[in-house]
Design a protein around this motif. Structure first.
Motif, PDB file in Angstrom:
ATOM      1  N   LEU A   1       9.500  -6.786 -73.389  1.00 54.95           N
ATOM      2  CA  LEU A   1       8.626  -5.670 -73.030  1.00 54.95           C
ATOM      3  C   LEU A   1       7.184  -6.144 -72.880  1.00 54.95           C
ATOM      4  O   LEU A   1       6.472  -5.744 -71.949  1.00 54.95           O
ATOM      5  N   ASN A   2       6.749  -7.038 -73.768  1.00 54.13           N
ATOM      6  CA  ASN A   2       5.395  -7.589 -73.636  1.00 54.13           C
ATOM      7  C   ASN A   2       5.265  -8.432 -72.369  1.00 54.13           C
ATOM      8  O   ASN A   2       4.191  -8.463 -71.755  1.00 54.13           O
ATOM      9  N   ARG A   3       6.330  -9.112 -71.967  1.00 58.59           N
ATOM     10  CA  ARG A   3       6.297  -9.837 -70.693  1.00 58.59           C
ATOM     11  C   ARG A   3       6.144  -8.864 -69.520  1.00 58.59           C
ATOM     12  O   ARG A   3       5.390  -9.128 -68.582  1.00 58.59           O
ATOM     13  N   SER A   4       6.841  -7.752 -69.584  1.00 59.34           N
ATOM     14  CA  SER A   4       6.716  -6.747 -68.533  1.00 59.34           C
ATOM     15  C   SER A   4       5.286  -6.233 -68.442  1.00 59.34           C
ATOM     16  O   SER A   4       4.730  -6.097 -67.348  1.00 59.34           O
ATOM     17  N   ILE A   5       4.692  -5.956 -69.609  1.00 60.91           N
ATOM     18  CA  ILE A   5       3.298  -5.511 -69.641  1.00 60.91           C
ATOM     19  C   ILE A   5       2.390  -6.569 -69.028  1.00 60.91           C
ATOM     20  O   ILE A   5       1.506  -6.263 -68.206  1.00 60.91           O
ATOM     21  N   ALA A   6       2.592  -7.829 -69.409  1.00 63.52           N
ATOM     22  CA  ALA A   6       1.729  -8.906 -68.921  1.00 63.52           C
ATOM     23  C   ALA A   6       1.837  -9.070 -67.410  1.00 63.52           C
ATOM     24  O   ALA A   6       0.817  -9.230 -66.717  1.00 63.52           O
ATOM     25  N   TYR A   7       3.044  -9.024 -66.880  1.00 60.35           N
ATOM     26  CA  TYR A   7       3.200  -9.149 -65.429  1.00 60.35           C
ATOM     27  C   TYR A   7       2.584  -7.958 -64.703  1.00 60.35           C
ATOM     28  O   TYR A   7       2.033  -8.104 -63.598  1.00 60.35           O
ATOM     29  N   PHE A   8       2.650  -6.785 -65.301  1.00 59.44           N
ATOM     30  CA  PHE A   8       2.003  -5.618 -64.699  1.00 59.44           C
ATOM     31  C   PHE A   8       0.484  -5.813 -64.683  1.00 59.44           C
ATOM     32  O   PHE A   8      -0.193  -5.453 -63.713  1.00 59.44           O
ATOM     33  N   LEU A   9      -0.055  -6.406 -65.756  1.00 59.63           N
ATOM     34  CA  LEU A   9      -1.493  -6.689 -65.799  1.00 59.63           C
ATOM     35  C   LEU A   9      -1.887  -7.710 -64.742  1.00 59.63           C
ATOM     36  O   LEU A   9      -2.969  -7.609 -64.139  1.00 59.63           O
ATOM     37  N   VAL A  10      -1.041  -8.696 -64.503  1.00 62.29           N
ATOM     38  CA  VAL A  10      -1.291  -9.656 -63.423  1.00 62.29           C
ATOM     39  C   VAL A  10      -1.329  -8.934 -62.084  1.00 62.29           C
ATOM     40  O   VAL A  10      -2.222  -9.144 -61.254  1.00 62.29           O
ATOM     41  N   GLU A  11      -0.364  -8.063 -61.848  1.00 59.76           N
ATOM     42  CA  GLU A  11      -0.293  -7.309 -60.601  1.00 59.76           C
ATOM     43  C   GLU A  11      -1.538  -6.451 -60.401  1.00 59.76           C
ATOM     44  O   GLU A  11      -2.031  -6.290 -59.282  1.00 59.76           O
TER      45      GLU A  11
ATOM     46  N   PRO B   1      -8.496   2.457 -63.197  1.00 60.42           N
ATOM     47  CA  PRO B   1      -8.127   1.344 -62.323  1.00 60.42           C
ATOM     48  C   PRO B   1      -7.009   0.456 -62.868  1.00 60.42           C
ATOM     49  O   PRO B   1      -6.902  -0.705 -62.488  1.00 60.42           O
ATOM     50  N   GLY B   2      -6.214   0.929 -63.791  1.00 61.70           N
ATOM     51  CA  GLY B   2      -5.076   0.154 -64.271  1.00 61.70           C
ATOM     52  C   GLY B   2      -5.392  -0.858 -65.334  1.00 61.70           C
ATOM     53  O   GLY B   2      -4.615  -1.788 -65.564  1.00 61.70           O
ATOM     54  N   ILE B   3      -6.538  -0.708 -66.017  1.00 62.71           N
ATOM     55  CA  ILE B   3      -6.844  -1.604 -67.131  1.00 62.71           C
ATOM     56  C   ILE B   3      -6.322  -0.972 -68.420  1.00 62.71           C
ATOM     57  O   ILE B   3      -6.153   0.253 -68.513  1.00 62.71           O
ATOM     58  N   PRO B   4      -6.023  -1.772 -69.439  1.00 63.46           N
ATOM     59  CA  PRO B   4      -5.569  -1.208 -70.713  1.00 63.46           C
ATOM     60  C   PRO B   4      -6.602  -0.247 -71.290  1.00 63.46           C
ATOM     61  O   PRO B   4      -7.808  -0.476 -71.178  1.00 63.46           O
ATOM     62  N   PHE B   5      -6.138   0.811 -71.929  1.00 65.98           N
ATOM     63  CA  PHE B   5      -7.044   1.832 -72.458  1.00 65.98           C
ATOM     64  C   PHE B   5      -7.925   1.320 -73.589  1.00 65.98           C
ATOM     65  O   PHE B   5      -9.060   1.777 -73.741  1.00 65.98           O
ATOM     66  N   ASN B   6      -7.405   0.408 -74.411  1.00 71.78           N
ATOM     67  CA  ASN B   6      -8.212  -0.115 -75.516  1.00 71.78           C
ATOM     68  C   ASN B   6      -7.644  -1.462 -75.965  1.00 71.78           C
ATOM     69  O   ASN B   6      -6.526  -1.821 -75.576  1.00 71.78           O
ATOM     70  N   PRO B   7      -8.384  -2.205 -76.793  1.00 73.42           N
ATOM     71  CA  PRO B   7      -7.949  -3.561 -77.169  1.00 73.42           C
ATOM     72  C   PRO B   7      -6.873  -3.598 -78.252  1.00 73.42           C
ATOM     73  O   PRO B   7      -6.381  -4.685 -78.560  1.00 73.42           O
TER      74      PRO B   7
ATOM     75  N   LEU C   1      -5.091  -9.587 -65.626  1.00 68.42           N
ATOM     76  CA  LEU C   1      -4.731 -10.802 -66.350  1.00 68.42           C
ATOM     77  C   LEU C   1      -4.691 -11.975 -65.386  1.00 68.42           C
ATOM     78  O   LEU C   1      -4.056 -11.904 -64.328  1.00 68.42           O
ATOM     79  N   ASN C   2      -5.364 -13.053 -65.764  1.00 67.78           N
ATOM     80  CA  ASN C   2      -5.375 -14.269 -64.959  1.00 67.78           C
ATOM     81  C   ASN C   2      -4.611 -15.378 -65.682  1.00 67.78           C
ATOM     82  O   ASN C   2      -4.547 -15.408 -66.905  1.00 67.78           O
ATOM     83  N   GLY C   3      -4.018 -16.273 -64.918  1.00 64.89           N
ATOM     84  CA  GLY C   3      -3.351 -17.428 -65.506  1.00 64.89           C
ATOM     85  C   GLY C   3      -1.886 -17.176 -65.774  1.00 64.89           C
ATOM     86  O   GLY C   3      -1.305 -16.168 -65.373  1.00 64.89           O
ATOM     87  N   SER C   4      -1.280 -18.105 -66.484  1.00 66.81           N
ATOM     88  CA  SER C   4       0.146 -18.084 -66.765  1.00 66.81           C
ATOM     89  C   SER C   4       0.485 -17.014 -67.802  1.00 66.81           C
ATOM     90  O   SER C   4      -0.086 -17.001 -68.897  1.00 66.81           O
ATOM     91  N   VAL C   5       1.422 -16.149 -67.474  1.00 68.19           N
ATOM     92  CA  VAL C   5       1.867 -15.122 -68.409  1.00 68.19           C
ATOM     93  C   VAL C   5       2.424 -15.754 -69.682  1.00 68.19           C
ATOM     94  O   VAL C   5       2.094 -15.333 -70.798  1.00 68.19           O
ATOM     95  N   GLU C   6       3.255 -16.775 -69.543  1.00 65.00           N
ATOM     96  CA  GLU C   6       3.865 -17.390 -70.717  1.00 65.00           C
ATOM     97  C   GLU C   6       2.815 -18.047 -71.613  1.00 65.00           C
ATOM     98  O   GLU C   6       2.933 -18.006 -72.848  1.00 65.00           O
ATOM     99  N   GLU C   7       1.794 -18.629 -71.024  1.00 62.08           N
ATOM    100  CA  GLU C   7       0.754 -19.248 -71.840  1.00 62.08           C
ATOM    101  C   GLU C   7      -0.053 -18.199 -72.590  1.00 62.08           C
ATOM    102  O   GLU C   7      -0.365 -18.368 -73.780  1.00 62.08           O
ATOM    103  N   VAL C   8      -0.410 -17.113 -71.908  1.00 61.56           N
ATOM    104  CA  VAL C   8      -1.159 -16.036 -72.573  1.00 61.56           C
ATOM    105  C   VAL C   8      -0.320 -15.424 -73.689  1.00 61.56           C
ATOM    106  O   VAL C   8      -0.812 -15.180 -74.795  1.00 61.56           O
TER     107      VAL C   8
ATOM    108  N   SER D   1      -6.172 -13.525 -73.458  1.00 61.78           N
ATOM    109  CA  SER D   1      -6.466 -14.379 -72.308  1.00 61.78           C
ATOM    110  C   SER D   1      -7.952 -14.713 -72.196  1.00 61.78           C
ATOM    111  O   SER D   1      -8.324 -15.617 -71.441  1.00 61.78           O
ATOM    112  N   MET D   2      -8.803 -13.997 -72.949  1.00 56.85           N
ATOM    113  CA  MET D   2     -10.257 -14.172 -72.838  1.00 56.85           C
ATOM    114  C   MET D   2     -10.838 -15.079 -73.923  1.00 56.85           C
ATOM    115  O   MET D   2     -12.046 -15.335 -73.938  1.00 56.85           O
ATOM    116  N   ILE D   3      -9.989 -15.568 -74.826  1.00 54.21           N
ATOM    117  CA  ILE D   3     -10.480 -16.494 -75.850  1.00 54.21           C
ATOM    118  C   ILE D   3     -10.790 -17.842 -75.182  1.00 54.21           C
ATOM    119  O   ILE D   3     -10.002 -18.357 -74.395  1.00 54.21           O
TER     120      ILE D   3
END
Length: 315
Positions: A174-184, A114-120, A188-195, A131-133
């Motif tokens: 590249l990490n910003r691209s990953i984060a925005y993809f996770l939002v999509e 379902p589009g979640i990261p494979f591992n932490p 990922l919830n909340g502000s990408v820049e804050e996370v 984002s979960m802290i």
């Protein structure tokens, strides 16, 4: 003596010689440059510190140099997220499998539902974990992470290397691209820049080999500090972390490292490696010159040699 005992006296006798032999492997590696501040590290540096459950230690080489944790921090933010949220909540948003892809790849976020990261321990997973802290603000979350890391290091005054943090934040597209993809994907919830500020800050926490060995000792003790007797991490969460370290901790070389060294480990692109012999000792290594898989060329060689000579493999 069993094959799981540390035998530090024997290690201490041969460690300087073994380290200098492993240092030659740095010539085949390259210092990370995609984070500009990391490119300033010494290409030939190599240091190691070992700390056993009685508090005895052995060290050699450039073990006093400071470096940033980078991906090593992901092990401990995972543990803190598990403490904050519980196992079920964490693994609703992050998977449990190796990827076979580079640590900063986005490929499977799109290809595998379902589009979640494979591992932490890949970037996508670690950003999600960040984002979960728990905390009301990014600053509070980052402060909790730093305080947790300091406790695990035996009270060492760890701090964020602000120059490395700025370098990562300014170049981390590249990490910003990953984060925005996770939002999509709704992960990922909340502000990408804050996370990302939380993520880049914990990657930029500065440590020494001694600090890594002290943190590793807690994992070697299944979450209980062998030197103080204090339980700092639930044993179940250490089990989870150890499993990820074996299967994913050394990027795409995790299987090879498991065969040659047989120890749980996590590396970072600053050249740091945290590993441990369960029930016996913690080990911290730094060697900034990286091999093609993103692990310390000389550091991997040294750990593998130590494990084979001392018969430390879990397998």
């Amino acid at each position: 003596m069993t094959n799981k005992e540390a035998r530090l006296e024997e290690v201490r006798q041969f460690l300087p010689q073994w380290l200098e032999e492993s240092r030659k492997e740095a010539a085949s590696g390259e210092v990370a440059s995609y984070i500009p501040e990391l490119s300033k590290a010494s290409h030939t540096a190599l240091g190691i510190h070992l700390l056993d459950i009685q508090g005895d230690s052995a060290s050699a080489g450039d073990c006093g140099m400071s470096f940033t944790l980078q991906s090593i921090s992901k092990v401990f933010t995972l543990i803190l997220a598990l403490i904050d949220n519980g196992e079920d909540a964490v693994f609703e948003r992050v998977g449990m499998e190796p990827t076979g892809d580079n640590f900063n790849s986005m490929l499977k976020l799109e290809l595998v539902r379902p589009g979640i990261p494979f591992n932490p321990l890949i970037n996508a997973g670690a950003i999600t974990i960040s984002s979960m802290i728990k905390g009301a603000t990014p600053e509070e979350k980052s402060a909790r992470i730093l305080d947790f890391f300091r406790r695990l290091s035996g009270g060492s005054p760890l701090k964020v290397n602000e120059a490395v943090y700025r370098s990562e934040f300014e170049t981390g597209n590249l990490n910003r691209s990953i984060a925005y993809f996770l939002v999509e994907n709704g992960v990922l919830n909340g502000s990408v820049e804050e996370v990302l500020s939380i993520y880049f800050r914990h990657c930029s926490i500065e440590a020494t080999c001694r600090d890594l060995a002290r943190m590793a000792l807690i994992l070697a003790g299944d979450g209980t500090d062998p030197l103080s007797g204090e339980n700092l991490i639930p044993r179940r969460y250490v089990q989870i972390a150890k499993t990820f370290m074996i299967t994913c901790g050394m990027y795409n070389a995790s299987g090879e490292f498991a065969i040659k060294a047989g120890l749980p480990a996590k590396s970072g692109v600053s050249g740091g490696i945290l590993t441990f012999v369960p029930g016996a000792l913690g080990i911290g290594v730094v060697g900034p010159a990286l091999n093609a898989k993103g692990n310390s060329s000389a550091g991997v060689h040294l750990i593998e040699r130590l494990s084979q000579r001392m018969d430390w493999s879990l397998f």
